[in-house]
Design an enzyme around this catalytic site. Structure first.
Site: not given
Ligand SMILES: *[C@@H]1O[C@H](CO)[C@@H](O)[C@H](O)[C@H]1NC(C)=O
Ligand SMILES: *[C@@H]1O[C@H](CO)[C@@H](O)[C@H](O)[C@H]1NC(C)=O
Ligand SMILES: *[C@@H]1O[C@H](CO)[C@@H](O)[C@H](O)[C@H]1NC(C)=O
Ligand SMILES: *[C@@H]1O[C@H](CO)[C@@H](O)[C@H](O)[C@H]1NC(C)=O
Ligand SMILES: *[C@@H]1O[C@H](CO)[C@@H](O)[C@H](O)[C@H]1NC(C)=O
Ligand SMILES: *[C@@H]1O[C@H](CO)[C@@H](O)[C@H](O)[C@H]1NC(C)=O
Ligand SMILES: *[C@@H]1O[C@H](CO)[C@@H](O)[C@H](O)[C@H]1NC(C)=O
Ligand SMILES: *[C@@H]1O[C@H](CO)[C@@H](O)[C@H](O)[C@H]1NC(C)=O
Ligand SMILES: *[C@@H]1O[C@H](CO)[C@@H](O)[C@H](O)[C@H]1NC(C)=O
Ligand SMILES: *[C@@H]1O[C@H](CO)[C@@H](O)[C@H](O)[C@H]1NC(C)=O
Length: 846
Positions: A536, A538-541, A543, A557, A654
């Protein structure tokens, strides 16, 4: 090609396993041979001695024609690895495969029509010929029995679309035999398709995928002693597999072998239209799994950046640059991202005063016209190149045991790509004035070209290099490691000094176990961040799923690149995050730092994320109300810990369904916590970059980048409503007709029918407590109130949720945020967020 690369360690089956997998009860003592003057009818098959492969007639799915082929005996659905009569489909079932007296296999029907034959063979039969299907999948025609007899013909010399272990891809130069793969026209049609994959022996040999026999689609680069230049992730040797490339006067071929140990890899390498793919059949598996495939990305497309261009996916978009000293030949097209015209030299070579610019970690350019001399050193190579005015570039021809040998390019350089990891050094000839060390500042400013050298240093590890590595290293824990292996695996714990420092802060870190992972380990474990390993974003990168040595599955991540933190700061933050341990938080196992890469390694959660369940029609029924309520409580507990109980008040920033992971017992665990800190602005309550997810962001955060624990509370409220309703809160900021989840909840609440919000999949099942649902909705609405001060703290939330008797305040209307129109002066966010009908234009939602 080989690429498929590195030996799918994971796929090794031990012999006993193999036997159980393949030798289903010896259904009739099926034979593995056809003797002279005998034949195989349509309803008969040959089975290899060990029961691994089967040869007979088959009809591809979606077709009515019959073909003679070889497939895995124990694997369903039928996987055909070789087809005899690709071009000549058989009508009906009257054909048979015969072996005639002169030693030719003949596939003919009763009327005598020949569909296929093995003739001409390159030897004359003298004894009684025998055709035998071997456990390797090779169908061999021998002159007389016995393994020592001369081979008249073998199917391995005539590959279809599949390369099996032991098969050779390439040339027998003495007979002129070119063994290459040709794709099926379509899944139901084995006739030869448009793509081929074979070895081009002009210049320095390389593998090419070609379209229509001519246009190159992909090139894997020359063999450098360890791997193909374009596939630096290929691991040449390990205890179970071996990749070989042979190039001498009689043979030029690539092959992969299963080494000793009595093991066998159930792995096939197939040309599937324009893509080469390695599939493996995992032990106890139910299906083939795609292990590796090419092309990996746009930079693998042949000549993507034209002549003297360099492709680099890790440099962001656009991927094309020119070699230093070159400039786009057609700047207009280049600006429009059409790089096919390539680059032209800025300063003509003057032959005597030239020098060399090293390009590091690249795939060597097309060697079709290059020359190789393996007998000289790289230094001699340089001299040779300098001495010949037509030499444009040189490189070592082998990197095995240090650089040696010499490849020289005299025509154009094309199809160069930069790898994040691996790759070789290419020395490009430039006029002295274009060499970086000679250029003064003002000159450099004029150079509009991508300065590739600096890129090499700066941009590490884009997609490019990594695709293959990880996959190949799965399950390696089961096997003895090679040296190179070990060096990749060495996971260096943080130094004692750092440990102590952190221990001093918290005083109880005896069992804190954060590992500093090696980039190679991470790259291997995730198959070079292969898209098919992606779990997936996410807001930070993004995974990825990874598997470490020993078989431990982890979630990796890869943080987005806008962190400005230094190394030590990053490590400290990681240590800090690692100390946040709670049953409702995903455990951080370690991190990895490489160049600009910042990677976090977490424990892997079997059931992935909550959004996979609550928003999925099929799976939402798996979460009944009591499970959902437990999940809500668990999230609240985890968030409470982050906000209040841990020593380092951590704001998540997040929080969303995608960041709530579920373990095998469906216990919720918050992931991604603390990551915001890594981006270095957590101490500042106003952030330049809004990181978060549309639909979960509180108005003050979305609009003004102002965040606090109360922004997390807002997100939590949204999350609770989603868990209750099974609906996504996409529409919060969307205007009009379709009510957002928040406004719907608010309306139902005011109408006194909050329970109606409950997901049908749950409501239908009946077993739920209306009072709990009611309480959840009420708490959620309190959490999403517009003013941060009105929202409860997590401690209050937790109490309210867990305590049926709690008296809760009445929520006010939720925070729907309005567009502020033209942005006012910085710092002021006075405009009131109004209810309904709004659009957010300034937010970078993710
Ligand atoms: C096959 O048949 C041919 C002609 O009928 C005969 O000469 C030959 O001996 C036979 N070969 C064997 C192995 O039976
Ligand atoms: C195959 O059989 C079908 C129907 O029996 C017939 O229409 C077709 O012409 C046949 N094709 C060949 C090549 O004999
Ligand atoms: C065997 O088959 C090959 C290929 O069709 C043919 O050239 C040869 O004449 C055949 N031999 C006999 C004895 O029929
Ligand atoms: C096979 O036999 C033919 C005819 O007898 C002969 O011309 C040819 O050289 C032989 N080939 C080999 C490889 O012995
Ligand atoms: C791989 O292993 C084989 C046998 O152990 C050895 O002969 C070969 O040189 C090795 N290749 C490399 C590239 O290390
Ligand atoms: C070429 O290499 C292959 C495989 O190692 C070997 O079998 C063959 O004898 C070699 N040929 C020459 C002429 O050395
Ligand atoms: C070719 O690739 C597709 C998906 O990319 C896959 O479904 C199919 O099974 C592959 N074919 C073979 C022969 O592996
Ligand atoms: C080539 O460059 C060298 C060094 O800059 C210079 O001395 C020489 O005159 C140049 N030769 C020509 C033909 O321009
Ligand atoms: C190789 O040389 C031929 C003939 O000069 C030329 O057409 C072709 O573009 C060259 N290819 C490469 C990759 O250098
Ligand atoms: C220079 O290189 C070209 C191309 O490789 C070659 O044809 C030529 O013979 C070389 N000249 C000398 C003097 O080595």
């Amino acid at each position: 090609m080989a690429a498929g690369g590195r030996p799918p360690l994971a796929l090794l089956l031990s012999l006993p396993l193999l036997v159980t997998l393949f030798s289903s009860p010896p259904a009739s003592a099926a034979d593995d041979t056809i003797a002279a003057n005998s034949s195989l009818a349509d309803d008969e098959t040959l089975v290899s001695a060990g029961g691994v492969f089967e040869l007979g007639f088959f009809t591809p799915a979606g077709s009515t024609a019959r073909f003679l082929g070889i497939w895995y005996r124990g694997i369903a659905p039928q996987t055909v690895v070789w087809v005899a009569n690709r071009d000549a489909p058989i009508n009906g079932t009257t054909a048979s495969l015969g072996l005639n007296a002169t030693g030719s296999l003949v596939l003919a029907d009763q009327s005598g029509r020949v569909f296929w034959s093995s003739a001409p063979s390159n030897a004359n039969a003298t004894g009684a010929p025998v055709a035998q299907l071997l456990d390797s999948g090779n169908f061999v025609l021998r002159d007389g029995g016995g393994a020592g007899a001369a081979v008249l013909w073998q199917s391995f010399d005539h590959p279809s679309d599949t390369l099996l272990p032991g098969m050779k891809l390439g040339w027998d130069l003495t007979t002129g035999l070119d063994r290459h793969l040709t794709t099926w026209r379509s899944p139901g049609d084995p006739s030869p398709g448009d793509y081929t994959f074979g070895i081009d022996i002009r210049g320095v040999p390389e593998g090419f995928i070609r379209y229509g026999g001519a246009a190159p689609v992909y090139r894997n680069g020359p063999w450098n002693g360890l791997q193909f230049s374009g596939e630096p992730e290929m691991e040449p040797n390990n205890s179970n597999f071996r990749f070989e490339f042979v190039a001498n006067v009689s043979d030029v071929y690539y092959t992969f072998l299963v080494d000793g140990g009595g093991g066998g890899v159930v792995s096939r390498f197939v040309l599937n239209q324009s893509s080469v793919q390695r599939y493996v059949w995992p032990p106890g598996g139910q299906a083939w799994s795609l292990y590796w495939s090419l092309p990996r990305d746009q930079c693998d497309r042949y000549a993507q950046c034209g002549v003297f261009g360099v492709c680099d996916t890790s440099s962001g978009s656009p991927a094309c640059g020119c070699v230093h000293g070159f400039t786009p030949a057609s700047p207009r097209d280049w600006a429009l991202r059409d790089s096919s015209a390539g680059c032209r030299r800025m300063t003509p070579l003057n032959c005597t005063g030239d020098g060399f610019l090293p390009l590091r970690e690249v795939k060597l350019p097309d060697t079709t016209n290059a020359t190789e001399d393996t007998t000289i050193t790289v230094d001699q190579c340089r001299q040779r190149c300098l001495a010949n005015c037509s030499c444009l570039a040189y490189s070592a021809s082998s990197i095995k045991g240090g650089d040696s040998g010499c490849i020289i390019w005299s025509s154009l350089l094309i199809d160069i790509r930069h790898f994040a990891y691996g790759g070789e050094d290419l020395y490009v000839r430039l006029a002295a004035s274009d060499l970086p060390s000679n250029g003064d500042g003002s000159r450099k400013k004029n150079i509009v070209v991508v300065v590739f050298v600096s890129l090499v240093v700066l941009v590490l590890f884009g997609f490019g290099g990594f695709f293959i590595w990880n996959k190949l290293f799965r399950n390696r824990g089961r096997f003895q490691s090679t040296q190179r292996f070990n060096s990749f695996d060495s996971s260096i714990p943080l130094t004692p000094v750092q440990d102590r420092k952190l221990e001093d802060e918290s005083g109880q870190n005896k069992d804190l176990n954060v590992t500093l992972f090696d980039m190679a380990t991470i790259a291997f474990s995730t198959n070079n961040f292969a898209t098919w390993n992606k779990l997936g974003e996410g807001g930070f990168g993004a995974v990825y799923k990874g598997e470490l040595e020993g078989g431990q599955t982890v979630a990796v991540k890869r943080l987005s690149k806008y962190s400005t933190q230094g190394l030590d700061e990053f490590k400290n933050e990681v240590m800090l995050i690692a100390k946040l341990q709670h049953v409702n938080l995903v455990r951080l196992l370690g991190c990895c730092i490489h160049g600009e890469e910042r990677i976090l390694v977490y424990e892997y959660m079997e059931n992935k994320s909550l959004d996979n369940f609550i928003f999925d029609k099929g799976r939402s029924a798996q979460l009944n109300w009591s499970k959902r309520f437990e999940i809500i409580l668990g999230i609240a507990r985890g968030l409470l810990y982050l906000h209040q109980d841990s020593r380092y008040k951590v704001i998540h920033r997040d929080l969303k369904a995608g960041n709530i992971l579920l373990d095998k017992d469906m216990n919720p665990k918050i992931s991604d916590f603390g990551v915001a800190r890594i981006f270095g602005d957590d101490t500042d309550s106003r952030t330049r970059k809004v990181v978060g997810t549309y639909g979960y962001m509180s108005p003050e955060y979305a609009m003004d980048g102002v965040f606090s624990v109360k922004s997390d509370v807002f997100s939590f409220g949204v999350l609770v409503l989603e868990v209750v309703s099974g609906r996504k809160n996409r529409g919060v900021y969307s205007s009009g007709e379709q009510a957002s989840l928040l406004s719907q909840a608010w309306r139902l609440w005011r109408e006194g029918s909050a329970v109606a919000l409950l997901d049908e999949a749950v409501a239908g099942a009946g077993a739920y407590r209306g009072s709990e649902v009611w309480r959840c909705v009420q708490v959620a609405l309190l959490c999403v109130q517009e003013r941060p001060d009105d929202r409860p703290h997590m401690s209050e939330v937790f109490l309210a949720l867990g305590n049926p008797g709690a008296v809760l305040p009445q929520p006010r209307h939720p925070g729907f945020c309005s567009d502020r129109g033209s942005t006012s002066t910085d710092g002021e966010w006075s405009s009131t967020c109004t209810v309904n009908d709004v659009t957010v234009t300034i937010v970078e939602g993710r």
